[in-house]
Design a protein around this motif. Structure first.
Motif, PDB file in Angstrom:
ATOM      1  N   ALA A  28     -27.618  21.288  36.879  1.00 35.47           N
ATOM      2  CA  ALA A  28     -28.211  20.084  37.471  1.00 35.47           C
ATOM      3  C   ALA A  28     -27.289  19.480  38.523  1.00 35.47           C
ATOM      4  O   ALA A  28     -27.738  19.039  39.593  1.00 35.47           O
ATOM      5  N   LEU A  29     -25.989  19.487  38.253  1.00 36.57           N
ATOM      6  CA  LEU A  29     -25.035  18.954  39.230  1.00 36.57           C
ATOM      7  C   LEU A  29     -25.061  19.800  40.503  1.00 36.57           C
ATOM      8  O   LEU A  29     -25.093  19.256  41.618  1.00 36.57           O
ATOM      9  N   HIS A  30     -25.064  21.099  40.353  1.00 39.91           N
ATOM     10  CA  HIS A  30     -25.094  21.986  41.519  1.00 39.91           C
ATOM     11  C   HIS A  30     -26.361  21.789  42.343  1.00 39.91           C
ATOM     12  O   HIS A  30     -26.322  21.807  43.578  1.00 39.91           O
ATOM     13  N   ARG A  31     -27.480  21.577  41.688  1.00 39.77           N
ATOM     14  CA  ARG A  31     -28.764  21.466  42.384  1.00 39.77           C
ATOM     15  C   ARG A  31     -29.015  20.077  42.941  1.00 39.77           C
ATOM     16  O   ARG A  31     -30.080  19.810  43.513  1.00 39.77           O
ATOM     17  N   GLY A  32     -28.082  19.159  42.796  1.00 40.89           N
ATOM     18  CA  GLY A  32     -28.260  17.816  43.324  1.00 40.89           C
ATOM     19  C   GLY A  32     -29.141  16.941  42.467  1.00 40.89           C
ATOM     20  O   GLY A  32     -29.584  15.870  42.919  1.00 40.89           O
ATOM     21  N   GLU A  33     -29.392  17.358  41.233  1.00 39.75           N
ATOM     22  CA  GLU A  33     -30.215  16.576  40.308  1.00 39.75           C
ATOM     23  C   GLU A  33     -29.375  15.596  39.500  1.00 39.75           C
ATOM     24  O   GLU A  33     -29.909  14.864  38.661  1.00 39.75           O
ATOM     25  N   ALA A  34     -28.097  15.586  39.733  1.00 38.48           N
ATOM     26  CA  ALA A  34     -27.188  14.699  39.016  1.00 38.48           C
ATOM     27  C   ALA A  34     -26.078  14.252  39.953  1.00 38.48           C
ATOM     28  O   ALA A  34     -25.775  14.924  40.947  1.00 38.48           O
ATOM     29  N   GLU A  35     -25.485  13.120  39.641  1.00 44.90           N
ATOM     30  CA  GLU A  35     -24.395  12.576  40.452  1.00 44.90           C
ATOM     31  C   GLU A  35     -23.236  12.164  39.556  1.00 44.90           C
ATOM     32  O   GLU A  35     -23.438  11.675  38.438  1.00 44.90           O
ATOM     33  N   ILE A  36     -22.016  12.353  40.073  1.00 41.51           N
ATOM     34  CA  ILE A  36     -20.805  11.866  39.421  1.00 41.51           C
ATOM     35  C   ILE A  36     -20.263  10.708  40.251  1.00 41.51           C
ATOM     36  O   ILE A  36     -20.155  10.813  41.472  1.00 41.51           O
ATOM     37  N   PHE A  37     -19.903   9.610  39.600  1.00 42.03           N
ATOM     38  CA  PHE A  37     -19.369   8.449  40.301  1.00 42.03           C
ATOM     39  C   PHE A  37     -17.839   8.401  40.148  1.00 42.03           C
ATOM     40  O   PHE A  37     -17.282   9.075  39.271  1.00 42.03           O
ATOM     41  N   LEU A  57     -25.137  10.020  36.604  1.00 40.58           N
ATOM     42  CA  LEU A  57     -26.600   9.952  36.536  1.00 40.58           C
ATOM     43  C   LEU A  57     -27.153  11.364  36.462  1.00 40.58           C
ATOM     44  O   LEU A  57     -26.779  12.228  37.262  1.00 40.58           O
ATOM     45  N   ILE A  58     -28.041  11.602  35.501  1.00 37.69           N
ATOM     46  CA  ILE A  58     -28.777  12.871  35.411  1.00 37.69           C
ATOM     47  C   ILE A  58     -30.254  12.529  35.548  1.00 37.69           C
ATOM     48  O   ILE A  58     -30.885  12.013  34.618  1.00 37.69           O
ATOM     49  N   ARG A  59     -30.811  12.777  36.723  1.00 39.63           N
ATOM     50  CA  ARG A  59     -32.172  12.324  37.015  1.00 39.63           C
ATOM     51  C   ARG A  59     -33.229  12.924  36.092  1.00 39.63           C
ATOM     52  O   ARG A  59     -34.109  12.193  35.615  1.00 39.63           O
ATOM     53  N   PRO A  60     -33.228  14.245  35.821  1.00 42.14           N
ATOM     54  CA  PRO A  60     -34.279  14.787  34.959  1.00 42.14           C
ATOM     55  C   PRO A  60     -34.303  14.171  33.560  1.00 42.14           C
ATOM     56  O   PRO A  60     -35.363  14.096  32.928  1.00 42.14           O
ATOM     57  N   LEU A  61     -33.153  13.714  33.086  1.00 43.83           N
ATOM     58  CA  LEU A  61     -33.070  13.096  31.758  1.00 43.83           C
ATOM     59  C   LEU A  61     -33.169  11.575  31.814  1.00 43.83           C
ATOM     60  O   LEU A  61     -33.219  10.924  30.766  1.00 43.83           O
ATOM     61  N   HIS A  62     -33.205  11.005  33.016  1.00 43.68           N
ATOM     62  CA  HIS A  62     -33.137   9.551  33.187  1.00 43.68           C
ATOM     63  C   HIS A  62     -31.937   8.995  32.420  1.00 43.68           C
ATOM     64  O   HIS A  62     -31.998   7.901  31.837  1.00 43.68           O
ATOM     65  N   ASP A 291     -11.150  25.293  35.256  1.00 42.57           N
ATOM     66  CA  ASP A 291     -10.505  24.010  34.996  1.00 42.57           C
ATOM     67  C   ASP A 291     -11.550  22.994  34.593  1.00 42.57           C
ATOM     68  O   ASP A 291     -12.495  22.725  35.333  1.00 42.57           O
ATOM     69  N   SER A 292     -11.366  22.420  33.422  1.00 41.83           N
ATOM     70  CA  SER A 292     -12.253  21.363  32.943  1.00 41.83           C
ATOM     71  C   SER A 292     -11.486  20.052  32.915  1.00 41.83           C
ATOM     72  O   SER A 292     -10.617  19.849  32.069  1.00 41.83           O
ATOM     73  N   SER A 293     -11.796  19.174  33.858  1.00 44.38           N
ATOM     74  CA  SER A 293     -11.201  17.829  33.826  1.00 44.38           C
ATOM     75  C   SER A 293     -12.139  16.843  33.149  1.00 44.38           C
ATOM     76  O   SER A 293     -11.769  15.700  32.887  1.00 44.38           O
ATOM     77  N   GLY A 294     -13.362  17.296  32.835  1.00 43.72           N
ATOM     78  CA  GLY A 294     -14.321  16.466  32.115  1.00 43.72           C
ATOM     79  C   GLY A 294     -15.097  15.556  33.041  1.00 43.72           C
ATOM     80  O   GLY A 294     -14.515  14.820  33.836  1.00 43.72           O
ATOM     81  N   ILE A 295     -16.418  15.617  32.970  1.00 40.06           N
ATOM     82  CA  ILE A 295     -17.261  14.785  33.830  1.00 40.06           C
ATOM     83  C   ILE A 295     -18.227  13.973  32.980  1.00 40.06           C
ATOM     84  O   ILE A 295     -18.638  14.383  31.891  1.00 40.06           O
ATOM     85  N   ALA A 296     -18.585  12.811  33.496  1.00 35.61           N
ATOM     86  CA  ALA A 296     -19.440  11.886  32.752  1.00 35.61           C
ATOM     87  C   ALA A 296     -20.792  12.493  32.392  1.00 35.61           C
ATOM     88  O   ALA A 296     -21.395  12.128  31.375  1.00 35.61           O
ATOM     89  N   LEU A 297     -21.271  13.423  33.222  1.00 33.81           N
ATOM     90  CA  LEU A 297     -22.579  14.016  32.960  1.00 33.81           C
ATOM     91  C   LEU A 297     -22.616  14.701  31.597  1.00 33.81           C
ATOM     92  O   LEU A 297     -23.652  14.710  30.922  1.00 33.81           O
ATOM     93  N   GLN A 298     -21.499  15.275  31.194  1.00 35.03           N
ATOM     94  CA  GLN A 298     -21.429  15.900  29.877  1.00 35.03           C
ATOM     95  C   GLN A 298     -21.670  14.865  28.786  1.00 35.03           C
ATOM     96  O   GLN A 298     -22.411  15.103  27.828  1.00 35.03           O
ATOM     97  N   ASP A 299     -21.019  13.719  28.918  1.00 30.89           N
ATOM     98  CA  ASP A 299     -21.129  12.667  27.922  1.00 30.89           C
ATOM     99  C   ASP A 299     -22.535  12.065  27.898  1.00 30.89           C
ATOM    100  O   ASP A 299     -23.087  11.781  26.826  1.00 30.89           O
ATOM    101  N   LEU A 300     -23.108  11.869  29.076  1.00 30.71           N
ATOM    102  CA  LEU A 300     -24.448  11.297  29.148  1.00 30.71           C
ATOM    103  C   LEU A 300     -25.481  12.228  28.534  1.00 30.71           C
ATOM    104  O   LEU A 300     -26.384  11.787  27.813  1.00 30.71           O
ATOM    105  N   ALA A 301     -25.357  13.524  28.801  1.00 33.35           N
ATOM    106  CA  ALA A 301     -26.297  14.486  28.233  1.00 33.35           C
ATOM    107  C   ALA A 301     -26.194  14.530  26.715  1.00 33.35           C
ATOM    108  O   ALA A 301     -27.207  14.582  26.012  1.00 33.35           O
TER     109      ALA A 301
END
Length: 317
Positions: A28-37, A57-62, A291-301
Motif C-alpha cells: 500500500a505504501l509503494h502504491r501511494g495508498e498510504a502515507e508516512i508523516f 494514514l492507510i486509505r483503504p483501511l481508513h 533495514d527495518s526502522s519501523g513505520i507507523a503504518l505497521q502500527d495502524l494496520a
C-alpha cells in the motif's frame, strides 16, 4: 473512544496474520495508498529516556493516527518494562479519537512480521541456518518470524551476555525442537544463511568479513539517530532494502552508511519488490540487507485489525 488493553490486543492477532498484514502495508505504501508523516523524537526529564511519535494514514483501511513508543531504561530498577507502546486511532471522517490500543506486544509482533515478510522475499528459499544477534525480548519474536517463512534447521545466538545467549538457546531448543546453540558473533555469522540483528547497538557488531555470499541480513535494531548494528562496508557489497528508504537513511541502519558515502539511491523499498515492480535477490550469491526502522503504518494496520476483531466478536455475541 474504545480502550483496548494489552491482553485484548495480544489475543486478537497471530504472527501469521501479522505477516500477511505487513505485506499489505508495504505494498500500500509503494502504491501511494498510504502515507508516512514526519517522526517526532523526544525524551523525558531523564535524558536517557526516549520516546517517538510515528503517524500515518492507510486509505483503504481508513486507518489514521499515531503510535507512541517509549524507552525508559530506569524502569528496570523499578521492576517495570523499559519499553512501551500505545497506538491512537482517529476517526478518518471527523478526527475524533476512535480507539486507544495497548500496543507493546503488537509492536514486537509487527516488527518481527516485517522481518518475516522481508526474509521470505529476499533470502534464498532453501536457507536453513539462522544467526540471531541479540538475545532479548525482540530477538525472540524475530526468530519465530523467520522460522515461519523458511525451513530453518539450525539456530545460533550471540549476546553481549553469555548467560542471556545460553538461556535463549535453551528456551529455543525446548520450544522449537530445533538444534539451537550459542557462540561467538563471528562464528555464528560466518555459518549463517540468514542473520538477524535485534539490539540497541550504536556501533557495528556484524563485520563485513564474516558475511558469506548468499546471506540475507535483517537489521531490526536501528530506529533512531546514531544507532548502528552493521559494518558500513556491508552496504557497499550488498543489495539494500528498507521499509522506508527516507527513514532508513535518517534514523535507520543505513544512516551510518549514508554518512560514509556507501548508501544512497541504491536502496529499494520492500513494497516495490513485493508488488513486483523491482527485483529483490538477483542471484544465489547476492548478499541482501533489509533495514527495518519501523513505520507507523505497521502500527495502524495492527491496531485496526485488532479493533475489527473485537468489534466482530462483540457483534457475534
Amino acid at each position: 473512544m474504545k480502550i483496548v488493553t494489552e491482553a485484548q490486543a495480544r489475543e486478537a492477532v497471530t504472527l501469521v496474520e501479522a505477516i500477511a498484514l505487513m505485506e499489505q502495508v508495504f505494498i500500500a505504501l509503494h502504491r501511494g495508498e498510504a502515507e508516512i508523516f514526519p517522526v517526532v523524537l523526544g525524551h523525558g526529564s531523564d535524558p536517557s529516556s526516549r520516546f517517538s511519535m510515528k503517524g500515518g494514514l492507510i486509505r483503504p483501511l481508513h486507518a489514521v493516527g499515531l503510535k507512541v513508543g517509549t524507552y525508559w531504561p530506569a524502569n528496570r530498577a523499578r521492576g517495570l518494562e523499559s519499553h512501551g507502546s500505545t497506538t491512537l486511532l482517529l476517526d478518518d471522517e471527523t478526527g475524533a479519537p476512535r480507539a486507544m490500543v495497548g500496543a507493546t506486544h503488537l509492536t514486537a509482533l509487527r516488527t518481527a512480521a516485517a522481518d518475516g515478510v522481508a526474509t521470505r522475499a529476499l533470502s534464498r528459499p532453501e536457507s536453513a541456518t539462522l544467526a540471531v544477534v541479540g538475545a532479548g525480548h525482540q530477538a525472540w519474536f524475530e526468530m519465530l518470524a523467520v522460522l515461519a517463512v523458511r525451513p530453518i534447521r539450525n539456530v545460533a545466538v550471540w549476546s553481549r551476555s553469555p548467560d542471556a545467549a545460553a538461556a535463549f538457546a535453551e528456551r529455543a531448543r525446548r520450544e522449537t525442537g530445533l538444534d539451537v546453540s550459542s557462540g561467538s558473533i563471528e562464528n555464528i555469522c560466518r555459518s549463517a544463511d540468514i542473520i538477524i540483528t535485534a539490539t540497541a547497538a550504536r556501533e557495528p557488531l556484524v563485520q563485513s568479513a564474516w558475511v558469506q555470499p548468499g546471506t540475507h541480513i535483517s537489521a531490526m535494531g536501528a530506529d533512531s539517530e546514531g544507532k548502528q548494528e552493521l559494518d558500513t562496508r556491508l552496504a557497499g557489497m550488498a543489495r539494500l532494502f528498507a521499509d522506508s528508504v527516507e527513514q532508513s537513511l535518517s534514523i535507520g541502519e543505513f544512516e551510518a552508511a549514508r554518512k560514509a558515502g556507501l548508501a544512497s539511491s541504491a536502496i529499494t523499498s520492500l513494497g516495490t519488490v513485493l508488488a513486483g515492480d523491482a527485483p529483490g535477490r538477483a542471484s544465489a550469491d547476492d548478499i541482501t540487507i533489509f533495514d527495518s526502522s519501523g513505520i507507523a503504518l505497521q502500527d495502524l494496520a495492527m491496531a485496526a485489525h485488532v479493533l475489527q476483531c473485537l468489534e466482530n466478536s462483540e457483534t457475534a455475541a
